[in-house]
Design an enzyme around this catalytic site. Structure first.
Site, PDB file in Angstrom:
ATOM      1  N   ASP A   1      11.361 -50.773  86.121  1.00 27.44           N
ATOM      2  CA  ASP A   1      10.699 -51.546  86.597  1.00 27.44           C
ATOM      3  C   ASP A   1       9.782 -51.818  87.696  1.00 27.44           C
ATOM      4  O   ASP A   1       9.448 -50.497  87.088  1.00 27.44           O
ATOM      5  CB  ASP A   1      12.394 -51.972  87.014  1.00 27.44           C
ATOM      6  CG  ASP A   1      12.712 -53.636  87.641  1.00 27.44           C
ATOM      7  OD1 ASP A   1      11.650 -53.806  87.839  1.00 27.44           O
ATOM      8  OD2 ASP A   1      13.634 -53.967  88.318  1.00 27.44           O
TER       9      ASP A   1
HETATM   10  C1  BGC Z   1      12.710 -57.073  88.240  1.00 25.32           C
HETATM   11  C2  BGC Z   1      12.495 -57.416  86.803  1.00 25.32           C
HETATM   12  C3  BGC Z   1      11.370 -57.683  86.332  1.00 25.32           C
HETATM   13  C4  BGC Z   1      10.189 -57.324  87.427  1.00 25.32           C
HETATM   14  C5  BGC Z   1       9.252 -57.663  86.664  1.00 25.32           C
HETATM   15  C6  BGC Z   1      11.646 -57.014  88.707  1.00 25.32           C
HETATM   16  O1  BGC Z   1      11.358 -56.884  90.439  1.00 25.32           O
HETATM   17  O2  BGC Z   1      13.961 -56.218  88.575  1.00 25.32           O
HETATM   18  O3  BGC Z   1      13.560 -57.602  86.339  1.00 25.32           O
HETATM   19  O4  BGC Z   1      10.923 -57.734  85.185  1.00 25.32           O
HETATM   20  O5  BGC Z   1      10.434 -56.863  88.456  1.00 25.32           O
HETATM   21  O6  BGC Z   1       8.688 -59.457  87.346  1.00 25.32           O
END
Ligand code: BGC
Length: 699
Positions: free
Chosen positions: A230
């Site tokens: 993530d």
């Molecule tokens: C979120 C993800 C997301 C990523 C990119 C993170 O903060 O938890 O679900 O895909 O950011 O935006």
């Protein structure tokens, strides 16, 4: 590209190039390697639309227009695998048009508590339902040559301290509740990537968790794609590679790349391990490069699809007969959400919609020459505004019917934080109470990503329609359902409790001292309310229709069966009412007796069936070994034990219409676990223990 070609590329890469490939080049791209013809891979959020940021170095600003489809709470309530596949296909078309190789979704975390601010992005409290829908979604997207990222692996079930908190969860609960949706999606759909969670699982960061990433996800389930972090979830790049995390995002992170290079040089990280990450990433990079690029997408067609999907996911929770609307001359439309559609949630999934159907406008279009009066009802902020309520009450009195459009504000519910309570705002509650008291024909249309409480006003409402965050065309979908152009067929994919204090995780949530204990174990959602025999507001699987359905002639392929053979269950469903409609038939399995405690019943099959008035169709569902099995921590495997099981066929978890009892014959040969600490009962219950124990006891 063949595996031999990929291996040949890896053999020509320098250590620095390998390390660089395993960390992003920008916020959204991987590192290209022109020298060897390796292109970059472009990824974008997700999950219910394409959030393609034009500047790859920017995290958030000005995404290109794309269709905002309904969020997962709504699509899950459709209980429709084919629809999820169709959604996936449309998303892939948009990804291709916007030059995106991998869509960052779907999210299959369990709804452990309705308070989780990000529940709108997740499917269900039930792992079987979430897994089935996710697999269809992924097959839809990937069938068109675009990748997905199954997220957030694993136990990211709250937003509170999501970057650091440790989910303390026992192995059986992990295996039976928090992992199966991921497992099903991996086994049935092979997502190109899986995104690890921010949080820790039993003390270890998701980004470094060898057991989760390597042993379970890759070795046991056979993930062929790569694991991506993530955004910002990696703390120690070398430890993450050792755990099984292939790609760190976002980039650039020169120091991390350098750390990997040094670790290999110093013998702290095996180069083979780095090569394995490189191999997994290259495989997907080349797969994406082969996929079509650049065609335009059909914005109008996708808007229409968004409307259809919303129509399938809206859930009619209550209806005393006021719906569908007929012969109404004067309608009072009340509530800010009628003029400002609440169609998506806050955070990384936020889509720049191609167009938005405003609920009030959509209603006017459909209502013909009926008179429509609009009142704001509540302000965008948290303030109390008695004058708005008075105005709404007067309008409701002067009308034949009042329609209240109520949206839980984003300051209460969003990615990044949880809800402190499950209530609407004080102003919204007071508004509904006052309007329903003045106008008995009041319909409440709700917008929220997860359960809200309603006891303070439900009694007064003639009907309640759960409209979720229903996507950019949801305004029209609501009008379709209110007027009966679409017969509602959505069913809850999560229980609506009476109070927050009734919910399974209440005592342990949100945790303290950096830990949240999953003390309720297997018993989340209906599994908890079942065993506690605790009343709920609306049960899992509930949803009304404008017609009625009869269930008859339940049958099974065999009354006695071997675990490895599984079972086929059939039932005849008849539309016994006046209009065409769709029914979601739910199959739950109950184990009469097991050596470990089990939930009262668990969802193991479902099917959605469309029926004309008077029509009957046979619904058939297959139940495999896993439908009867539980994870036995002592044997470290799934076990289905000899004995009787009930097959419960119902219209919701609380509305079982018919049942069959069957007998399972286990073919498993399990090692004997008896030892000097085993009880007399355990010795006597085990066919291998009894003959040994009996003579000893009688001496
Ligand atoms: C979120 C993800 C997301 C990523 C990119 C993170 O903060 O938890 O679900 O895909 O950011 O935006």
């Amino acid at each position: 590209m063949s595996m031999t070609d990929i291996r040949s590329i890896i053999s020509q890469m320098t250590l620095e190039e390998k390390a660089a490939l395993c960390t992003g080049a920008t916020a959204w791209t991987t590192t290209p390697l022109e020298r060897l013809g390796v292109p970059e891979l472009f990824v974008s959020d997700g999950p219910h639309g394409i959030r393609r940021v034009p500047d790859e170095n920017s995290m958030a600003i000005g995404a290109l227009p794309a269709t905002c489809f309904p969020t997962a709470s709504c699509t899950a309530a459709s209980w429709d695998r084919d629809l999820l596949r169709e959604l996936g296909e449309a998303l892939a078309e948009e990804a291709i048009a916007l030059d995106v190789d991998v869509l960052l979704g779907p999210g299959v975390n369990m709804k452990r508590t309705p308070a989780c601010g990000r529940n709108f992005e997740y499917f269900s409290e039930d792992p079987y339902l979430a897994g089935e829908l996710a697999a269809s979604f992924i097959n839809g997207v990937q069938g068109r040559g675009v990748g997905t990222s199954l997220k957030h692996y694993a136990t990211n079930n709250q937003e509170y301290q999501r970057m650091t908190i440790s989910s303390e969860v026992d192995e059986r609960t992990l295996r039976e509740i928090y992992l199966p949706a991921f497992e099903t999606a991996v086994k049935k759909a092979q997502p190109w990537t899986v995104m690890c969670c921010y949080n820790r699982v039993n003390g270890i960061y998701g980004s470094e968790h060898h057991k989760l990433l390597t042993e379970i996800l890759k070795d046991e389930w056979g993930l062929e794609g790569f694991v991506v972090s993530d955004w910002g979830a990696v703390h120690d790049r070398v430890a993450a590679l050792q755990g099984g995390l292939d790609l760190e995002m976002p980039g650039p992170r020169g120091r991390r790349v350098q750390a990997v290079v040094e670790a290999v040089r110093q013998g702290k990280l095996a180069e083979d391990l780095l090569d394995e990450g490189v191999r997994r990433i290259l495989r997907i990079v080349f797969k994406a490069a082969e996929a079509p690029k650049g065609a335009a997408f059909d914005a109008a067609g996708h808007h229409a699809l968004a409307r259809k999907i919303a129509g399938e996911g809206l859930v009619l929770l209550k209806n005393d007969g006021v719906l569908p609307l007929k012969n109404v001359r004067r309608i009072a439309v009340i509530g800010h959400a009628a003029v400002e559609a609440h169609f998506q949630g806050g955070g990384s999934s936020h889509i720049n919609a191609t167009q938005v159907d405003v609920p009030l406008e959509a209603l006017k279009k459909r209502a013909g020459d009926a008179q429509i009066a609009f009142c704001e009802g509540y302000p965008a902020d948290d303030s109390s505004q008695p004058a708005l309520i008075e105005e709404a009450v007067a309008a409701a009195r002067a009308a034949d019917v009042a329609l209240l459009y109520i949206a839980l504000p984003t300051y209460k519910e969003s990615e990044g934080y949880d809800r402190a309570d499950l209530d609407l705002t004080a102003q919204q509650t007071a508004l509904i109470q006052a309007v329903t008291a003045a106008q008995p024909k009041s319909v409440v249309v709700l917008h929220n990503g997860s359960a809200v409480t309603m006891s303070a006003w439900l009694g007064g409402a003639a009907a309640v329609l759960e409209a979720w965050m229903m996507g950019q065309a949801g305004g029209s979908a609501i009008a379709d359902v209110l007027f009966g152009d679409v017969n509602p067929s959505g069913k809850l994919a999560e229980t609506f409790p009476l109070r927050l204090a009734d919910t399974p995780a209440y005592i342990n949530y949100p945790g303290e001292n950096g830990k949240v204990r999953y003390g309720e174990g297997l018993f989340i959602g209906y599994r908890y309310y079942d065993v506690r025999e605790q009343p709920v507001l609306f049960p899992f699987g509930h949803g009304l229709s404008y017609t009625t359905f009869g269930y008859a002639a339940p049958r099974v392929s065999s009354e006695t069966f071997r675990d490895v053979d599984g079972l086929t269950v059939s039932v005849d469903v008849t539309n016994t009412g006046p209009v065409a409609g769709k029914e979601v038939v739910q199959i739950y399995v109950r184990d009469h007796k097991a050596s470990l405690v089990r939930p009262v019943k668990e969802l193991k099959g479902f099917a959605k069936v469309a029926l004309e008035p008077g029509e009957t169709k046979t619904v058939t569902v297959t139940l495999d070994f896993r439908a009867f099995a539980f994870y036995h921590p002592a044997y470290k495997r799934w076990v289905a034990e000899d004995g009787e099981f009930d097959i419960l066929i119902g219209a919701s978890a609380a509305d079982i219409r018919c049942a069959k009892t069957v007998t399972l014959k286990s073919t498993l040969e399990l090692p004997c676990l008896l030892n000097r600490e085993s009880t007399t009962r355990e010795w006597l219950d085990d066919p291998r223990g009894k003959p040994v124990f009996k003579p000893l006891a009688s001496r």
